[in-house]
Scaffold this motif. Structure first.
Motif, PDB file in Angstrom:
ATOM      1  N   SER A 134       0.879  -1.173   0.000  1.00 44.39           N
ATOM      2  CA  SER A 134       0.000   0.000   0.000  1.00 44.39           C
ATOM      3  C   SER A 134       0.919   1.227   0.000  1.00 44.39           C
ATOM      4  CB  SER A 134      -0.913  -0.052   1.237  1.00 44.39           C
ATOM      5  OG  SER A 134      -1.960   0.890   1.152  1.00 44.39           O
ATOM      6  N   HIS A 135       0.662   2.202   0.870  1.00 40.34           N
ATOM      7  CA  HIS A 135       1.467   3.438   0.789  1.00 40.34           C
ATOM      8  C   HIS A 135       1.877   3.930   2.176  1.00 40.34           C
ATOM      9  CE1 HIS A 135      -2.037   6.011   1.990  1.00 40.34           C
ATOM     10  NE2 HIS A 135      -2.713   5.046   1.415  1.00 40.34           N
ATOM     11  N   LEU A 136       3.008   4.624   2.262  1.00 37.98           N
ATOM     12  CA  LEU A 136       3.511   5.153   3.540  1.00 37.98           C
ATOM     13  C   LEU A 136       3.317   6.667   3.644  1.00 37.98           C
ATOM     14  CD1 LEU A 136       6.847   3.088   3.851  1.00 37.98           C
ATOM     15  CD2 LEU A 136       4.729   2.758   5.164  1.00 37.98           C
ATOM     16  N   THR A 180       1.052  10.147   3.841  1.00 36.99           N
ATOM     17  CA  THR A 180      -0.236  10.407   4.514  1.00 36.99           C
ATOM     18  C   THR A 180      -0.823  11.739   4.053  1.00 36.99           C
ATOM     19  OG1 THR A 180       0.558  11.771   6.382  1.00 36.99           O
ATOM     20  CG2 THR A 180       0.772   9.357   6.595  1.00 36.99           C
ATOM     21  N   GLN A 181      -2.014  11.992   4.462  1.00 34.17           N
ATOM     22  CA  GLN A 181      -2.653  13.293   4.317  1.00 34.17           C
ATOM     23  C   GLN A 181      -2.006  14.267   5.319  1.00 34.17           C
ATOM     24  OE1 GLN A 181      -5.198  14.503   2.369  1.00 34.17           O
ATOM     25  NE2 GLN A 181      -5.395  12.598   1.188  1.00 34.17           N
ATOM     26  N   PRO A 182      -2.200  15.548   5.169  1.00 32.44           N
ATOM     27  CA  PRO A 182      -1.636  16.497   6.156  1.00 32.44           C
ATOM     28  C   PRO A 182      -2.221  16.308   7.558  1.00 32.44           C
ATOM     29  CG  PRO A 182      -3.013  17.634   4.525  1.00 32.44           C
ATOM     30  CD  PRO A 182      -2.831  16.249   4.031  1.00 32.44           C
ATOM     31  N   PHE A 230      -3.215   4.748  10.351  1.00 33.18           N
ATOM     32  CA  PHE A 230      -3.384   3.441   9.697  1.00 33.18           C
ATOM     33  C   PHE A 230      -3.614   3.489   8.185  1.00 33.18           C
ATOM     34  CE2 PHE A 230      -3.256   1.663  13.801  1.00 33.18           C
ATOM     35  CZ  PHE A 230      -3.949   2.523  14.639  1.00 33.18           C
ATOM     36  N   ASP A 231      -4.105   4.595   7.652  1.00 28.85           N
ATOM     37  CA  ASP A 231      -4.368   4.720   6.218  1.00 28.85           C
ATOM     38  C   ASP A 231      -3.082   4.471   5.436  1.00 28.85           C
ATOM     39  OD1 ASP A 231      -5.533   7.564   4.169  1.00 28.85           O
ATOM     40  OD2 ASP A 231      -4.793   5.570   3.628  1.00 28.85           O
ATOM     41  N   GLY A 232      -3.027   3.388   4.692  1.00 31.99           N
ATOM     42  CA  GLY A 232      -1.862   3.049   3.862  1.00 31.99           C
ATOM     43  C   GLY A 232      -0.832   2.229   4.613  1.00 31.99           C
ATOM     44  N   ASN A 280       3.385   8.375  -3.345  1.00 34.38           N
ATOM     45  CA  ASN A 280       2.342   9.372  -3.592  1.00 34.38           C
ATOM     46  C   ASN A 280       0.967   8.778  -3.878  1.00 34.38           C
ATOM     47  OD1 ASN A 280       1.397  12.083  -3.874  1.00 34.38           O
ATOM     48  ND2 ASN A 280       1.354  11.831  -6.083  1.00 34.38           N
ATOM     49  N   GLU A 281       0.502   7.923  -2.965  1.00 38.85           N
ATOM     50  CA  GLU A 281      -0.873   7.415  -3.168  1.00 38.85           C
ATOM     51  C   GLU A 281      -1.865   8.530  -2.892  1.00 38.85           C
ATOM     52  OE1 GLU A 281      -3.445   7.069  -0.932  1.00 38.85           O
ATOM     53  OE2 GLU A 281      -4.770   6.027  -2.308  1.00 38.85           O
ATOM     54  N   GLU A 282      -1.596   9.368  -1.878  1.00 32.37           N
ATOM     55  CA  GLU A 282      -2.633  10.296  -1.419  1.00 32.37           C
ATOM     56  C   GLU A 282      -2.981  11.368  -2.449  1.00 32.37           C
ATOM     57  OE1 GLU A 282      -4.578   9.947   0.840  1.00 32.37           O
ATOM     58  OE2 GLU A 282      -3.693   8.686   2.381  1.00 32.37           O
ATOM     59  N   GLY A 283      -1.992  11.861  -3.172  1.00 26.76           N
ATOM     60  CA  GLY A 283      -2.303  12.923  -4.141  1.00 26.76           C
ATOM     61  C   GLY A 283      -2.577  14.254  -3.483  1.00 26.76           C
ATOM     62  N   GLU A 332     -11.222   0.419   5.968  1.00 23.36           N
ATOM     63  CA  GLU A 332     -12.334   0.740   5.073  1.00 23.36           C
ATOM     64  C   GLU A 332     -12.475   2.236   4.827  1.00 23.36           C
ATOM     65  OE1 GLU A 332     -16.242  -0.189   6.628  1.00 23.36           O
ATOM     66  OE2 GLU A 332     -17.174   1.024   5.062  1.00 23.36           O
ATOM     67  N   GLN A 333     -12.205   3.012   5.843  1.00 16.38           N
ATOM     68  CA  GLN A 333     -12.320   4.480   5.790  1.00 16.38           C
ATOM     69  C   GLN A 333     -13.786   4.917   5.628  1.00 16.38           C
ATOM     70  OE1 GLN A 333      -9.235   4.909   2.515  1.00 16.38           O
ATOM     71  NE2 GLN A 333      -8.318   6.322   3.991  1.00 16.38           N
ATOM     72  N   GLY A 334     -14.694   4.034   5.914  1.00 12.86           N
ATOM     73  CA  GLY A 334     -16.127   4.341   5.871  1.00 12.86           C
ATOM     74  C   GLY A 334     -16.822   3.527   6.952  1.00 12.86           C
ATOM     75  N   SER A 340     -11.683   8.508   8.773  1.00 10.65           N
ATOM     76  CA  SER A 340     -10.339   8.466   8.183  1.00 10.65           C
ATOM     77  C   SER A 340     -10.073   9.820   7.509  1.00 10.65           C
ATOM     78  CB  SER A 340     -10.249   7.337   7.164  1.00 10.65           C
ATOM     79  OG  SER A 340      -8.941   7.243   6.630  1.00 10.65           O
ATOM     80  N   HIS A 341      -8.790  10.018   7.097  1.00 12.60           N
ATOM     81  CA  HIS A 341      -8.392  11.367   6.646  1.00 12.60           C
ATOM     82  C   HIS A 341      -8.742  12.348   7.750  1.00 12.60           C
ATOM     83  CE1 HIS A 341      -7.900  10.617   2.036  1.00 12.60           C
ATOM     84  NE2 HIS A 341      -7.294   9.734   2.764  1.00 12.60           N
ATOM     85  N   ASN A 342      -8.397  11.899   8.963  1.00 14.36           N
ATOM     86  CA  ASN A 342      -8.685  12.635  10.199  1.00 14.36           C
ATOM     87  C   ASN A 342      -7.733  12.070  11.255  1.00 14.36           C
ATOM     88  OD1 ASN A 342      -9.879  13.030  12.870  1.00 14.36           O
ATOM     89  ND2 ASN A 342     -11.615  13.912  11.742  1.00 14.36           N
TER      90      ASN A 342
HETATM   91 MN    MN Z   1      -5.875   8.233   2.105  1.00 18.06          MN
END
Ligand code: MN
Ligand code: HGY
Ligand code: MN
Length: 416
Positions: A82-84, A86-88, A93-95, A127-130, A192-194, A381-383
């Protein structure tokens, strides 16, 4: 293979250790792609994989591949990852769960002295997050042929720094051509992020696909003038126009309820002075829907309403298409391996389509692919308050382990 499981404590320790790289006061992580913090976690990942006996290769987009040999080196590897980045204001756990669970699978295979038939790889996709460099899933997209290296290298962040230069600055421009490497199958574990799995009290999500998603950038141009002396009927206020557009974009998703979503997450107002009418506003648009036909309709409606509002208010509005990731359906054999693994462990599970984008969406273009979901608290998620329990991380990693071994065995049986 039957009773092999991962070491839950070791996985959790690795998650908590890496969460300190970019850790925030609110308990989240800010580790934007290609920053010094990204380099730090990449270095950690490389040395942990090498300590587990893997050979680590980096490609020209900075994608990292840690390979554990199998009996037959001629076979393409079964990969996890997956990816290392993150969002700001990302969570712990995301990625990273998917990358470290892959490392834990390798560590557990080592503990058991288990030799797979095919090589096994763990991947960190750049760069998964974009969030810093749009679009998302950029490096897995190059790997899958959705973008080329010059496009990726040219991407600029909001400070004008370029992807290619930042990749070289942190020392992760590898020599291997991106996409040259063969992958036999790819399995990605992710939260899941949902809210669905938690709402339905399911321990595992058997991910059958990813919804379609499209990104745009809008520049609204009006006329800067004095806040005190410009009569209301003479104004060309770019921010008032953008505000009406944001409301209308929200309305397009509501009109395609319940599956459509639209988001304006990034906005810049210029000159951003309290007593000058905003002359220019830049904002992003994120549209998503499981059905590409509906997504195309939403795109048409959004572009039309932006043009209408601009016309009514004597503003200019330029809409740039930034990203189009069509809906994805994962490989039935890989999905079946995930479902069977969940059943092996007796985990409650359900099929689910991912609302979030993942590298697996692009890798499914070049290799049989599927994903494993575990729930996160309230689906948040993204939080920075993103939260899972150790046993949930362990459940996901166990299913990942069992699915990979079952797929490896099935490939070997077919070849016999
Ligand atoms: Mn994400
Ligand atoms: O935007 C997404 O869905 C992913 O988190 N990059
Ligand atoms: Mn993610």
């Amino acid at each position: 293979m039957q009773n092999l499981t991962i070491n839950a404590e070791r996985l959790w320790d690795s998650l908590m250790e890496t969460a300190r790289i970019g850790g925030t006061a609110k308990g989240g992580i800010c580790r934007l792609t290609l920053t010094d913090l990204d380099r730090q976690v990449r270095d950690w990942f490389r040395s942990a994989c090498e300590a587990a006996g893997c050979e680590v290769t980096v490609d020209e987009l900075g994608n990292m591949f840690a390979r554990r040999p199998g009996k037959d080196p001629s076979l393409p590897p079964i990969a996890m990852g997956s990816h290392l980045d993150t969002q700001p204001t990302g969570g712990k756990f995301d990625g990273v769960l998917g990358v470290l669970a892959g490392l834990e699978v390798i560590r557990s295979l080592n503990d058991a002295g288990y030799e797979t038939n095919a090589p096994i790889e763990v991947v960190n996709w750049t760069n998964e997050e974009g969030s810093r460099f749009a679009p998302a899933m950029l490096a897995s997209g190059v790997f899958a042929g959705a973008f080329d290296r010059p496009f990726a290298d040219s991407r600029e962040d909001r400070e004008g720094k370029r992807f290619g230069e930042e990749l070289e600055r942190i020392g992760y421009r590898g020599s291997e051509k991106c996409g040259e490497r063969k992958i036999g199958a790819f399995f990605e574990l992710h939260i899941e992020q949902g809210p669905i799995l938690e709402d339905e009290r399911k321990e595992v999500g058997v991910v059958t696909g990813v919804q379609g998603m499209r990104w745009y950038e809008v520049t609204v141009t009006g006329f800067e003038s004095h806040a005190g002396t410009t009569p209301m009927h003479l104004r060309r206020d770019a921010l008032v126009g953008a505000a009406r557009m944001v409301e209308a974009i929200n309305g397009v998703a509501l009109a395609h309820a319940p599956l459509a979503v639209s988001t304006v997450g990034l906005m810049e107002v210029r000159p951003n002075s309290r007593n000058i009418l905003p002359g220019e506003v830049f904002f992003s648009i994120d549209l998503r829907h499981p059905d590409d036909v509906v997504l195309a309709e939403m795109e048409g409606e959004v572009k039309a309403v932006i043009a209408r509002i601009a016309g009514e208010m004597k503003l200019d509005a330029a809409v740039a298409d930034i990203w189009n990731s069509p809906a994805v359906h994962f490989d039935p054999a890989c999905v079946g391996a995930v479902r069977a693994a969940a059943e092996d462990f007796g985990y409650s599970h359900r099929d689910i389509v991912s609302g979030a984008g993942h590298d697996a969406a692009y890798i499914s273009r070049v290799a049989p692919t599927a994903m494993v979901f575990v729930p996160c608290e309230k689906g948040i998620s993204h939080n920075e308050s993103e939260k899972i329990e150790p046993d949930q991380a362990a459940a996901g990693a166990n299913v990942l382990l069992r699915a990979v071994l079952a797929y490896d065995k099935a490939m070997a049986d077919r070849a016999a």
